[in-house]
Each structure stands twice: as C-alpha cells, then as structure tokens.
Design a protein around this motif. Structure first.
Motif, PDB file in Angstrom:
ATOM      1  N   UNK A  38      67.702  35.215 123.661  1.00 34.36           N
ATOM      2  CA  UNK A  38      68.695  34.756 122.690  1.00 34.36           C
ATOM      3  C   UNK A  38      68.296  33.401 122.109  1.00 34.36           C
ATOM      4  N   UNK A  39      67.752  32.526 122.931  1.00 32.59           N
ATOM      5  CA  UNK A  39      67.279  31.228 122.450  1.00 32.59           C
ATOM      6  C   UNK A  39      66.178  31.414 121.413  1.00 32.59           C
ATOM      7  N   UNK A  40      65.229  32.285 121.690  1.00 34.66           N
ATOM      8  CA  UNK A  40      64.120  32.527 120.767  1.00 34.66           C
ATOM      9  C   UNK A  40      64.592  33.140 119.459  1.00 34.66           C
ATOM     10  N   UNK A  41      65.471  34.109 119.537  1.00 34.72           N
ATOM     11  CA  UNK A  41      65.983  34.760 118.333  1.00 34.72           C
ATOM     12  C   UNK A  41      66.770  33.764 117.485  1.00 34.72           C
ATOM     13  N   UNK A  42      67.577  32.923 118.130  1.00 37.18           N
ATOM     14  CA  UNK A  42      68.332  31.911 117.398  1.00 37.18           C
ATOM     15  C   UNK A  42      67.381  30.983 116.651  1.00 37.18           C
ATOM     16  N   UNK A  43      66.304  30.553 117.323  1.00 41.46           N
ATOM     17  CA  UNK A  43      65.335  29.675 116.683  1.00 41.46           C
ATOM     18  C   UNK A  43      64.662  30.355 115.496  1.00 41.46           C
ATOM     19  N   UNK A  44      64.344  31.628 115.633  1.00 39.79           N
ATOM     20  CA  UNK A  44      63.716  32.356 114.524  1.00 39.79           C
ATOM     21  C   UNK A  44      64.637  32.480 113.317  1.00 39.79           C
ATOM     22  N   UNK A  45      65.915  32.691 113.571  1.00 35.14           N
ATOM     23  CA  UNK A  45      66.860  32.927 112.484  1.00 35.14           C
ATOM     24  C   UNK A  45      67.355  31.629 111.854  1.00 35.14           C
ATOM     25  N   UNK A  46      67.697  30.643 112.685  1.00 33.97           N
ATOM     26  CA  UNK A  46      68.450  29.497 112.191  1.00 33.97           C
ATOM     27  C   UNK A  46      67.677  28.188 112.072  1.00 33.97           C
ATOM     28  N   UNK A  47      66.432  28.131 112.468  1.00 34.85           N
ATOM     29  CA  UNK A  47      65.680  26.884 112.319  1.00 34.85           C
ATOM     30  C   UNK A  47      64.584  27.063 111.290  1.00 34.85           C
ATOM     31  N   UNK A  48      64.097  25.958 110.775  1.00 36.59           N
ATOM     32  CA  UNK A  48      62.998  26.010 109.812  1.00 36.59           C
ATOM     33  C   UNK A  48      61.754  26.502 110.517  1.00 36.59           C
ATOM     34  N   UNK A  49      61.148  27.512 109.957  1.00 36.06           N
ATOM     35  CA  UNK A  49      59.966  28.116 110.551  1.00 36.06           C
ATOM     36  C   UNK A  49      58.748  27.678 109.752  1.00 36.06           C
ATOM     37  N   UNK A  50      57.828  26.884 110.371  1.00 38.51           N
ATOM     38  CA  UNK A  50      56.663  26.418 109.630  1.00 38.51           C
ATOM     39  C   UNK A  50      55.793  27.552 109.094  1.00 38.51           C
ATOM     40  N   UNK A  51      55.777  28.700 109.743  1.00 38.00           N
ATOM     41  CA  UNK A  51      54.974  29.816 109.258  1.00 38.00           C
ATOM     42  C   UNK A  51      55.505  30.320 107.917  1.00 38.00           C
ATOM     43  N   UNK A  52      56.802  30.318 107.749  1.00 36.27           N
ATOM     44  CA  UNK A  52      57.404  30.741 106.497  1.00 36.27           C
ATOM     45  C   UNK A  52      57.051  29.768 105.382  1.00 36.27           C
ATOM     46  N   UNK A  53      57.094  28.451 105.689  1.00 43.16           N
ATOM     47  CA  UNK A  53      56.764  27.453 104.679  1.00 43.16           C
ATOM     48  C   UNK A  53      55.314  27.606 104.243  1.00 43.16           C
ATOM     49  N   UNK A  54      54.400  27.812 105.182  1.00 39.72           N
ATOM     50  CA  UNK A  54      52.993  27.987 104.846  1.00 39.72           C
ATOM     51  C   UNK A  54      52.781  29.251 104.013  1.00 39.72           C
ATOM     52  N   UNK A  55      53.504  30.309 104.330  1.00 42.39           N
ATOM     53  CA  UNK A  55      53.382  31.560 103.585  1.00 42.39           C
ATOM     54  C   UNK A  55      53.816  31.356 102.140  1.00 42.39           C
ATOM     55  N   UNK A  56      54.911  30.601 101.940  1.00 41.02           N
ATOM     56  CA  UNK A  56      55.373  30.327 100.586  1.00 41.02           C
ATOM     57  C   UNK A  56      54.340  29.519  99.813  1.00 41.02           C
ATOM     58  N   UNK A  57      53.723  28.548 100.463  1.00 38.94           N
ATOM     59  CA  UNK A  57      52.706  27.739  99.806  1.00 38.94           C
ATOM     60  C   UNK A  57      51.509  28.600  99.418  1.00 38.94           C
ATOM     61  N   UNK A  58      51.128  29.513 100.309  1.00 39.03           N
ATOM     62  CA  UNK A  58      50.003  30.390 100.023  1.00 39.03           C
ATOM     63  C   UNK A  58      50.314  31.269  98.818  1.00 39.03           C
ATOM     64  N   UNK A  59      51.522  31.812  98.739  1.00 37.71           N
ATOM     65  CA  UNK A  59      51.900  32.649  97.599  1.00 37.71           C
ATOM     66  C   UNK A  59      51.860  31.852  96.308  1.00 37.71           C
ATOM     67  N   UNK A  60      52.342  30.613  96.356  1.00 35.10           N
ATOM     68  CA  UNK A  60      52.326  29.783  95.159  1.00 35.10           C
ATOM     69  C   UNK A  60      50.889  29.502  94.717  1.00 35.10           C
ATOM     70  N   UNK A  61      50.005  29.258  95.685  1.00 34.85           N
ATOM     71  CA  UNK A  61      48.620  28.989  95.339  1.00 34.85           C
ATOM     72  C   UNK A  61      47.939  30.215  94.725  1.00 34.85           C
ATOM     73  N   UNK A  62      48.279  31.374  95.209  1.00 32.32           N
ATOM     74  CA  UNK A  62      47.670  32.604  94.672  1.00 32.32           C
ATOM     75  C   UNK A  62      48.141  32.869  93.250  1.00 32.32           C
ATOM     76  N   UNK A  63      49.356  32.476  92.920  1.00 26.68           N
ATOM     77  CA  UNK A  63      49.859  32.689  91.567  1.00 26.68           C
ATOM     78  C   UNK A  63      49.114  31.809  90.571  1.00 26.68           C
TER      79      UNK A  63
END
Length: 65
Positions: A38-63
């Motif tokens: 439950x602790x891990x799932x809460x962190x995945x859902x409700x905290x800032x995930x650096x992997x998501x931020x990096x993925x967004x940056x990668x998508x922006x760079x590809x565009x």
C-alpha cells in the motif's frame, strides 16, 4: 478472547494498521499504511515520479527533431 483495537486505518485501503513502520511524511500530515504494498502504490499514484518527468522531456525532445 482478547479484543485488540487499532487506532489507525491504512490511508490507501482502509485496513487496520497493525505494524508500525509503513508511513510516509506528507506535506500536511503523516500517512500510515498497513503494508509495504500500500505504501508503494500510494507513492506511485500520489507523489511526483521522476520517471514520468523524464519521459515527458524525452517526448518533447522528439517532437523538436
């Protein structure tokens, strides 16, 4: 028979928190969880995930290419 009352419920699933140690400091209070899952799932859902931020940056760079 012994009756045990728990003071806290899990902030994710609502089950009683029987073991201390599964907690997370939040901006306003401390969240308590019944298990590591439950602790891990809460962190995945409700905290800032650096992997998501990096993925967004990668998508922006590809565009731009």
């Amino acid at each position: 028979m012994v009756t045990v009352k728990y003071n806290k419920n899990c902030d994710l699933c609502g089950l009683p928190v029987e073991i201390d140690g599964f907690s997370l400091e939040a901006s306003q209070d401390t969240k308590s969880f019944c298990c590591a899952g439950c602790l891990s799932i809460y962190q995945l859902i409700y905290t800032n995930n650096p992997l998501t931020e990096n993925k967004d940056q990668t998508n922006n760079n590809n565009e731009d290419i």
